[in-house]
Design a protein around this motif. Structure first.
Motif, short mmCIF file in Angstrom:
data_model
loop_
_atom_site.label_atom_id
_atom_site.label_comp_id
_atom_site.label_asym_id
_atom_site.label_seq_id
_atom_site.Cartn_x
_atom_site.Cartn_y
_atom_site.Cartn_z
N GLU A 95 0.83 -1.20 0.00
CA GLU A 95 0.00 0.00 0.00
C GLU A 95 0.87 1.26 0.00
O GLU A 95 0.58 2.23 -0.73
CB GLU A 95 -0.92 -0.01 1.22
CG GLU A 95 -1.85 1.19 1.29
CD GLU A 95 -2.70 1.16 2.55
OE1 GLU A 95 -3.93 1.23 2.43
OE2 GLU A 95 -2.12 1.08 3.66
N ARG A 114 -4.68 -2.04 -4.70
CA ARG A 114 -5.98 -1.64 -5.24
C ARG A 114 -5.83 -1.28 -6.71
O ARG A 114 -4.76 -0.86 -7.15
CB ARG A 114 -6.56 -0.47 -4.46
CG ARG A 114 -6.68 -0.76 -2.97
CD ARG A 114 -7.17 0.44 -2.19
NE ARG A 114 -7.29 0.10 -0.77
CZ ARG A 114 -6.35 0.33 0.13
NH1 ARG A 114 -5.21 0.90 -0.23
NH2 ARG A 114 -6.53 -0.02 1.39
N GLY A 162 -15.19 -7.65 -6.02
CA GLY A 162 -13.95 -8.29 -5.60
C GLY A 162 -13.71 -9.49 -6.50
O GLY A 162 -14.65 -10.20 -6.88
N LEU A 180 -8.86 -6.85 -4.75
CA LEU A 180 -9.92 -5.92 -4.37
C LEU A 180 -9.57 -4.53 -4.92
O LEU A 180 -8.76 -4.39 -5.82
CB LEU A 180 -10.07 -5.89 -2.86
CG LEU A 180 -10.27 -7.27 -2.20
CD1 LEU A 180 -10.19 -7.16 -0.69
CD2 LEU A 180 -11.59 -7.88 -2.62
N GLY A 181 -10.17 -3.51 -4.37
CA GLY A 181 -9.81 -2.15 -4.76
C GLY A 181 -10.41 -1.67 -6.06
O GLY A 181 -9.86 -0.79 -6.72
N TYR A 182 -11.55 -2.23 -6.46
CA TYR A 182 -12.19 -1.80 -7.71
C TYR A 182 -12.89 -0.45 -7.57
O TYR A 182 -13.18 0.19 -8.56
CB TYR A 182 -13.20 -2.85 -8.16
CG TYR A 182 -12.57 -4.08 -8.77
CD1 TYR A 182 -12.39 -4.19 -10.14
CD2 TYR A 182 -12.12 -5.12 -7.97
CE1 TYR A 182 -11.80 -5.31 -10.71
CE2 TYR A 182 -11.52 -6.24 -8.52
CZ TYR A 182 -11.36 -6.33 -9.89
OH TYR A 182 -10.78 -7.44 -10.44
N GLN A 183 -13.21 -0.04 -6.37
CA GLN A 183 -13.96 1.21 -6.17
C GLN A 183 -13.24 2.10 -5.17
O GLN A 183 -13.76 2.47 -4.14
CB GLN A 183 -15.38 0.91 -5.69
CG GLN A 183 -15.43 0.01 -4.48
CD GLN A 183 -16.83 -0.14 -3.94
OE1 GLN A 183 -17.79 0.27 -4.57
NE2 GLN A 183 -16.95 -0.70 -2.75
N HIS A 184 -12.01 2.44 -5.51
CA HIS A 184 -11.20 3.29 -4.63
C HIS A 184 -11.94 4.60 -4.38
O HIS A 184 -12.29 5.33 -5.30
CB HIS A 184 -9.85 3.56 -5.30
CG HIS A 184 -8.79 3.98 -4.34
ND1 HIS A 184 -8.89 5.09 -3.56
CD2 HIS A 184 -7.59 3.42 -4.03
CE1 HIS A 184 -7.81 5.23 -2.84
NE2 HIS A 184 -7.00 4.22 -3.09
N TYR A 498 -15.46 -5.39 1.79
CA TYR A 498 -14.82 -4.84 0.59
C TYR A 498 -14.59 -3.34 0.75
O TYR A 498 -13.49 -2.84 0.49
CB TYR A 498 -15.71 -5.09 -0.64
CG TYR A 498 -15.96 -6.53 -0.98
CD1 TYR A 498 -15.20 -7.18 -1.95
CD2 TYR A 498 -16.96 -7.26 -0.36
CE1 TYR A 498 -15.42 -8.50 -2.29
CE2 TYR A 498 -17.19 -8.59 -0.68
CZ TYR A 498 -16.42 -9.20 -1.65
OH TYR A 498 -16.66 -10.52 -1.97
N CYS A 499 -15.62 -2.62 1.19
CA CYS A 499 -15.48 -1.16 1.25
C CYS A 499 -14.53 -0.74 2.38
O CYS A 499 -13.85 0.28 2.27
CB CYS A 499 -16.84 -0.51 1.40
SG CYS A 499 -17.74 -0.92 2.91
N ASP A 502 -11.32 -0.95 0.56
CA ASP A 502 -11.19 -0.06 -0.60
C ASP A 502 -11.31 1.40 -0.21
O ASP A 502 -12.26 2.10 -0.57
CB ASP A 502 -12.24 -0.40 -1.66
CG ASP A 502 -12.05 -1.77 -2.26
OD1 ASP A 502 -11.02 -2.39 -1.99
OD2 ASP A 502 -12.94 -2.23 -3.00
#
Length: 503
Positions: A95, A114, A162, A180-184, A498-499, A502
């Motif tokens: 990260e 992400r 995810g 994961l990290g599709y909706q940063h 997930y959130c 993210d």
């Protein structure tokens, strides 16, 4: 205790000038030595300082209820990975490299954590366009009879995106990689500036099902930075709300686990009882998820004597009903046969990964922030820590149930003796040039918030570590050597956010 660290407590504050800043070699040596000595990393992040990046590491030592802090400066574009000797750092390091465009040397898998964030959403500079969403390397196992199964990122229902990529030999999972990290969302960038109501509301949405857990951590940060005392009654109400949040989510998980093994009686009962616990929270503050209940300085809503009696009566009814629903699980051999031995995470693996919460306790790790770094009402009224040894789905299910029993006892105790009258105190001005840290035990596990302020009291950096950040790798390893058909059950036994990941 290592002289390389400066020490504070949960909900404590330090002057930024007090924090030791070591050369990179000394920092690495001190960090590894601390981990070998029983310290555990609770937060590790970077902050931009002109053209350089300062790395801050916060470690927990539970037997002393102590948090240690130290830092180092990355003067170029390279920093060396310590993952080979401290696996719990692997996501933290990736990260940092991603957020500040640093070269991570020596890391076995230095890919971004992400997918592409919006430009300007990272806490550091973004001198180059981020990679395209969905384009990323994945680990592959070669072999004529090895096949690959991809799940997501789009899923059925309303869950967030995810991607799960399985390397399988027949039905056996040889490796699972979770992306994961599709909706940063740029949460950490939005937390820069003057502390206020907008930031409080933002912290309640880090993970919507953990509004009380994250909201309490944010309030503790502001209270530490401003020297604000919270009334005893407000601390009790916060504790009741946090345990109601735990009860609602644990009940939902027990029902979902029952549903995943095809046992519908418990699944149906728990789905309804979860709603009862959510409605109890709504009875306190008007929101089923506890929004706007916790404020810096206290709580917005009180529990008067009539409300406390009514809530106690509802808790008594819910206790009987959830007992009846969950006892059906333990009395059904076919259910137990499906849970036992599935998705095992050994104690050693849990230690190396730094797992937290029920997932850690199910693998034999005796750690819980409510006892190890007590905050609020838990400083006066402790909850026993429940653990198991087998580290399988059965253990993760049983630990949840045992925690529910203790939460019910705690709520009844607090409702019978609510202290004082005041529910909030005025918040003073936030101090400048400080670092504050707050740990809470959310229903998934340890939540860590860290804030650094400038000389005017504005947030220079606000770092959130949700328990899911620690635990997603545990889910990946729980599948290794198991059957691919075990995935839904293992996934629900962790039930990670997930959130919350993210950010």
């Amino acid at each position: 205790m290592s002289p390389a660290l400066v020490f504070t407590q949960n909900g404590g504050v330090l002057s930024r000038r007090e924090i030791p800043r070591h050369a990179p070699e000394r920092f690495a040596q001190a960090l590894l030595s601390a981990i070998d000595g029983g310290w555990r990393v609770v937060s590790y992040f970077g902050m931009q300082e002109d053209d350089e990046v300062c790395l801050y590491c916060l470690l927990s030592f539970k037997s002393h209820a102590t948090i240690g802090v130290m830092s180092t400066l990355v003067t170029g574009k390279n920093f060396y990975s310590l993952v080979s000797e401290a696996p719990q750092l692997h996501l933290f390091e990736r990260e940092i490299a991603e957020q500040f465009y640093l070269n991570l040397e020596g890391h076995p898998w230095p890919k971004p954590v992400r997918f592409a964030p919006a430009l300007g959403s990272l806490p550091g500079d973004t001198p180059q366009p981020p990679p395209t969403i969905g384009v990323m390397d994945f680990y592959r196992v070669d072999g004529d009879e090895v096949h690959e199964v991809a799940v997501g990122p789009v899923h059925a229902g309303i869950i967030e995106p995810g991607h799960f990529r399985f390397q399988c030999f027949g039905e056996e999972v040889m490796h699972l990689e979770i992306s994961l990290g599709y909706q940063h969302r740029g949460v950490e960038r939005m937390m820069q500036g003057r502390p206020g109501e907008r930031m409080r509301k933002l912290m309640e949405t880090v993970a919507g099902d953990t509004s009380i857990g994250h909201g309490t951590a944010y309030a503790m940060i502001v209270e530490a930075l401003s020297g604000t005392r919270v009334p005893a009654r407000a601390q009790a109400v916060r504790g009741i709300a946090l345990e109601l949040e735990r009860l609602a989510n644990h009940t939902g998980d027990l029902g979902a686990i029952a549903g995943d093994v095809g046992y519908l009686p418990t699944a149906s009962f728990c789905g309804r009882i979860r709603g009862d616990f959510l409605n109890m929270t709504a009875g306190i503050c008007g929101s089923r998820f506890g929004r706007d209940l916790v404020l810096p300085g206290g709580v917005r809503f009180d529990l008067d004597s009539a409300g406390a009696r009514q809530l106690a009566d509802r808790i008594k009814v819910a206790r009987d009903e959830v007992h009846n629903a969950v006892d059906l699980l333990w009395d059904t051999p076919s259910v137990l046969a499906r849970l036992e031995g599935t998705g095992v995470v050994s104690e050693q693996t849990a230690i190396e990964l730094g797992l937290v919460g029920p997932a850690a306790r199910a693998s034999g790790l005796n750690r819980d922030i409510r006892r190890d770094h007590p905050f609020g009402i838990y400083s006066m009224s402790q909850i026993p820590v429940e653990t198991a040894k087998s580290g399988d789905v059965y253990a993760r299910t049983m630990v949840r149930w045992l925690e529910m029993e203790k939460s019910l006892d705690f709520i009844e105790e607090q409702l019978s003796q609510l202290p004082g009258v005041e529910v909030a105190n005025p918040v003073r001005e936030v101090g400048g040039g400080q670092l504050a840290v707050a740990l809470t035990e959310g229903w998934r596990g340890e939540i860590c918030h860290v804030a650094l302020t400038d000389e005017r009291g504005n947030f220079l950096r606000y770092k959130v570590t949700d328990p899911s950040f620690h635990n997603w790798t545990g889910l990946a390893l729980a599948l290794r050597g198991g059957q691919i058909s075990d995935f839904p059950l293992c996934n629900k036994s962790f039930n990670l956010s997930y959130c919350g990941f993210d950010l």
